[in-house]
Design an enzyme around this catalytic site. Structure first.
Site, PDB file in Angstrom:
ATOM      1  N   SER A  27       1.084  -1.158  -0.183  1.00  0.00           N
ATOM      2  CA  SER A  27       0.201   0.111  -0.029  1.00  0.00           C
ATOM      3  C   SER A  27       0.809   1.409  -0.052  1.00  0.00           C
ATOM      4  CB  SER A  27      -0.862  -0.054   1.150  1.00  0.00           C
ATOM      5  OG  SER A  27      -1.493   1.411   1.420  1.00  0.00           O
ATOM      6  N   TYR A  65      -2.066  -0.867  10.335  1.00  0.00           N
ATOM      7  CA  TYR A  65      -2.103  -1.133   8.876  1.00  0.00           C
ATOM      8  C   TYR A  65      -0.855  -0.839   8.240  1.00  0.00           C
ATOM      9  CZ  TYR A  65      -4.070  -1.246   4.241  1.00  0.00           C
ATOM     10  OH  TYR A  65      -4.247  -1.847   2.856  1.00  0.00           O
TER      11      TYR A  65
END
Length: 291
Positions: A184, A197
């Site tokens: 990501s 995350y």
């Protein structure tokens, strides 16, 4: 459809209902574009077998559709409660003339990871491409809101499962095979409310380089795709209605991406078109730099 990247896809998502659990495309008001009506294959993966985790929806579904249209048989893993979405993905894969093996279960279970590879090899005849895509996204407004169990679950799903799957798959992979991980932009930009995350995604980016160094001498390439804000079922779980309405508008392109816009990168990294790429992280972020 316009070719202008600023307006070729929706620029806002008003009145999108929030979801709980793992999230479902079936319950989204504004449906994501998985390439159902747009992706055209060129036979780049003809005769191949791919396992895609999180293949029921979002990026995973877009990759499954693209791989099938490129000629690959596809196995998809997903949680039991995502069956309705998994059935939709299977229908699109079979419509492309390819086999689709459904493999429900929880990637946090180490035995399930091993079983995913074993069943794919047994029922589809091998494994040429492993797409480590499934992820748990956690939101934390401060350190005091970080839940230890949730943190361990995030690393178990996002990182540990990738290592277990690669470990189980590599012995079955011939030269020319590929592993594609989903990291990501958060691995680099690290929003303050996504520290857990972001930490898992940073680990994935580093893992990708390490696996490449380990497996490239065997002819197995390992790369990653780093998405920016993408319109998938994970968004209505993690974000408020106000945040959903403006999702992605702070990127240079000015909107969120669609799963269909990610799929070509996964095809590139899995096919002969990316034969000299290994250890790379390909950014698909709407212009947000991550170098």
């Amino acid at each position: 459809m316009t070719n202008d990247p600023r307006t070729s896809q929706p620029t806002s998502f008003p009145d999108e209902p929030q979801q709980s659990g793992s999230g479902l495309v079936a319950e989204m008001r504004t449906k994501p574009d998985h390439g159902e009506d747009s992706y055209v294959g060129k036979g780049l993966l003809k005769g191949r077998v791919a396992l895609i985790t999180g293949g029921d929806s979002g990026i995973g579904r877009a990759v499954a559709i693209a791989y099938a249209r490129e000629g690959a048989d596809v196995a998809i893993s997903y949680l039991d409660e995502e069956q309705v979405d998994a059935d939709e993905t299977k229908a699109w894969v079979e419509k492309a003339g390819q086999r689709c093996l459904q493999l429900p279960g929880d990637l946090r279970d180490r035995d399930h990871c091993t079983a995913l590879i074993a069943r794919t090899v047994e029922e589809l005849g091998g494994i040429d491409v492993l797409v480590n895509n499934a992820a748990a996204q956690t939101i934390n407004e401060g350190l005091d809101t970080v839940d230890d169990d949730e943190m361990q679950a995030a690393f178990a799903t996002n990182v540990f499962a990738m290592i277990r799957l690669a470990k189980a798959a590599a012995p079955h992979m011939a030269p020319g095979s590929a592993i594609v991980n989903t990291t990501s932009e958060q691995a680099k930009v690290s929003a303050k409310n996504m520290i857990v995350y972001a930490a898992t995604k940073g680990a994935i980016s580093t893992l990708t380089i390490g696996l490449s160094n380990l497996l490239a001498p065997q002819g197995i390439r390992v790369n990653a795709v780093a998405p920016g804000p993408i319109w998938t079922p994970i968004q209505p779980i993690a974000k408020s209605p106000d945040a959903l309405e403006t999702l992605g508008q702070d990127t240079p392109i000015g909107r969120a991406g669609q799963p269909a816009e990610l799929a070509p990168a996964y095809v590139l990294l899995a096919s002969r078109e990316g034969s000299y790429m290994s250890g790379a992280v390909v950014a698909v972020t709407g212009g947000v730099p991550i170098a």
